[in-house]
Write an enzyme that holds these catalytic residues in place. Structure first.
Site, mmCIF file in Angstrom:
data_model
loop_
_atom_site.group_PDB
_atom_site.id
_atom_site.type_symbol
_atom_site.label_atom_id
_atom_site.label_comp_id
_atom_site.label_asym_id
_atom_site.label_seq_id
_atom_site.Cartn_x
_atom_site.Cartn_y
_atom_site.Cartn_z
ATOM 1 N N HIS A 125 -39.827 73.329 0.790
ATOM 2 C CA HIS A 125 -41.153 72.491 1.116
ATOM 3 C C HIS A 125 -41.594 72.486 2.693
ATOM 4 O O HIS A 125 -40.532 72.365 3.569
ATOM 5 C CB HIS A 125 -40.644 71.136 0.696
ATOM 6 N N HIS B 152 -44.513 71.777 5.824
ATOM 7 C CA HIS B 152 -45.819 70.950 6.292
ATOM 8 C C HIS B 152 -46.525 71.938 6.814
ATOM 9 O O HIS B 152 -46.700 71.796 7.975
ATOM 10 C CB HIS B 152 -45.400 69.602 7.145
ATOM 11 N N GLU C 288 -54.784 90.259 -1.563
ATOM 12 C CA GLU C 288 -53.463 90.410 -2.200
ATOM 13 C C GLU C 288 -53.004 89.024 -2.843
ATOM 14 O O GLU C 288 -52.183 89.267 -3.542
ATOM 15 C CB GLU C 288 -52.457 90.651 -1.137
ATOM 16 N N HIS D 221 -49.844 66.227 2.374
ATOM 17 C CA HIS D 221 -48.498 66.318 2.794
ATOM 18 C C HIS D 221 -48.014 67.525 3.118
ATOM 19 O O HIS D 221 -47.358 67.908 4.196
ATOM 20 C CB HIS D 221 -47.801 65.377 1.834
HETATM 21 P P1 13P Z 1 -36.050 64.998 4.721
HETATM 22 O O1 13P Z 1 -35.707 64.772 6.416
HETATM 23 O O2 13P Z 1 -35.402 64.019 4.085
HETATM 24 O O3 13P Z 1 -35.806 66.294 4.357
HETATM 25 O O4 13P Z 1 -37.746 64.484 4.774
HETATM 26 C C1 13P Z 1 -38.843 65.474 5.377
HETATM 27 C C2 13P Z 1 -40.005 65.671 4.412
HETATM 28 O O5 13P Z 1 -40.630 66.752 4.615
HETATM 29 C C3 13P Z 1 -40.153 64.459 3.549
HETATM 30 O O6 13P Z 1 -41.282 65.121 2.622
HETATM 31 ZN ZN ZN Z 2 -42.584 66.613 3.541
#
Ligand code: 13P
Ligand code: ZN
Length: 273
Positions: A140, A142, A170, A211
């Site tokens: 995950h 950002h 691509e 997010h």
């Molecule tokens: P954590 O520090 O708990 O991994 O959270 C960061 C985050 O990106 C929450 O979506």
């Molecule tokens: Zn996050």
């Protein structure tokens, strides 16, 4: 062997550092988990401290019982992982009933697994099922350009998949299913975890509105590469929009189908018109 020196932990650390250098992890933003192989576990086991307290995860998935995961810590900064792995990342063991976890290595000084562990866990469960066990990494980040697009595109799988596919030749080869989109939700709990899992049964990449992005893959290279490819495509789209010019030509639907066929992948027709 010291767990920290193992191939799995070293690969994990490198990926955290790559993500930091890409600019996707302000402060404690983002998280990474890796489902360890039996060999990874046996290499690290001498360094495990057992007897830690079992804690509830708030979600469950039977196919992940007794698995071991490498995870970033909640509130920890990707920027610090390379300098101090033992404080910022850890290995956790899942209980036999797949409802609890305990820390067996790392996260020293009272650290906890990422607050997004419920989403990682259910995403691992979904990807394990659909890939026959091949999928091991959930990431995950950002990613700023994907986040920007969630303010201007309709929050549908189709709108995002088409725009991203059309931004670089691509793209349909790298993510032929397209991407799923989760509308804005409160992060860090079971609800967003279940919404993500539903989409991860179909997609390797899921956008969280306003997010960031979740990506899944077999290994660190593939998963980092997917994140990079999608974020780069989003950046290209924003450059096109900010040029102030009208789009005169694009990669057509027929082109998307042709490139997929040429590379032997099946493009998800649900995300075409
Ligand atoms: P954590 O520090 O708990 O991994 O959270 C960061 C985050 O990106 C929450 O979506
Ligand atoms: Zn996050």
């Amino acid at each position: 062997m010291k767990a920290e020196k193992s191939k799995a932990v070293q690969g994990f650390i490198r990926m955290c550092d790559d993500g930091w250098n890409a600019g996707w992890h302000e402060r404690n933003g983002g998280n990474l988990t890796y489902r360890m192989t039996a060999e990874d576990v046996s290499v690290c086991r001498d360094d495990f401290c057992c007897g830690g307290e079992w804690k509830d995860m708030g979600v469950t998935a039977k196919n992940l019982a007794d698995e071991f995961f490498l995870t970033t810590g909640s509130g920890k900064y990707f920027r610090n992982v390379k300098a101090s792995p033992d404080e910022n990342i850890g290995i956790i063991e899942i209980s036999p009933n797949a409802e609890k976890y305990r820390i067996v290595w790392g996260l020293s000084g009272g650290g906890m697994p990422t607050s997004e562990f419920p989403s990682h866990f259910l995403n691992h469960s979904a990807r394990l099922k659909v890939t026959g066990g091949n999928s091991r990494v959930i990431y995950h980040a950002h990613t700023p350009d994907i986040i920007a697009l969630t303010y201007i595109l309709p929050l549908t799988d189709k709108a995002f998949s088409r725009v991203l596919w059309q931004c670089a030749t691509e793209c349909p080869v790298v993510f032929p299913q397209g991407v799923g989109v989760v509308e804005w939700m409160v992060p860090g709990g079971a609800n967003i975890a279940h919404a993500s899992m539903k989409l991860m049964e179909k997609y390797e990449a899921v956008v969280w509105a306003h997010h960031g992005l979740f990506c899944a893959g077999a290994d660190f290279d593939e998963t980092f590469g997917l994140m990079h490819t999608i974020e780069k495509a989003a950046g290209i789209y924003l450059r096109i929009l900010s040029s102030g010019k009208n789009i005169k030509q694009t990669i057509t639907e027929q082109n998307l189908c042709d490139v997929a066929a040429a590379f032997g992948v099946e493009i998800n027709k649900e995300n075409l018109n």
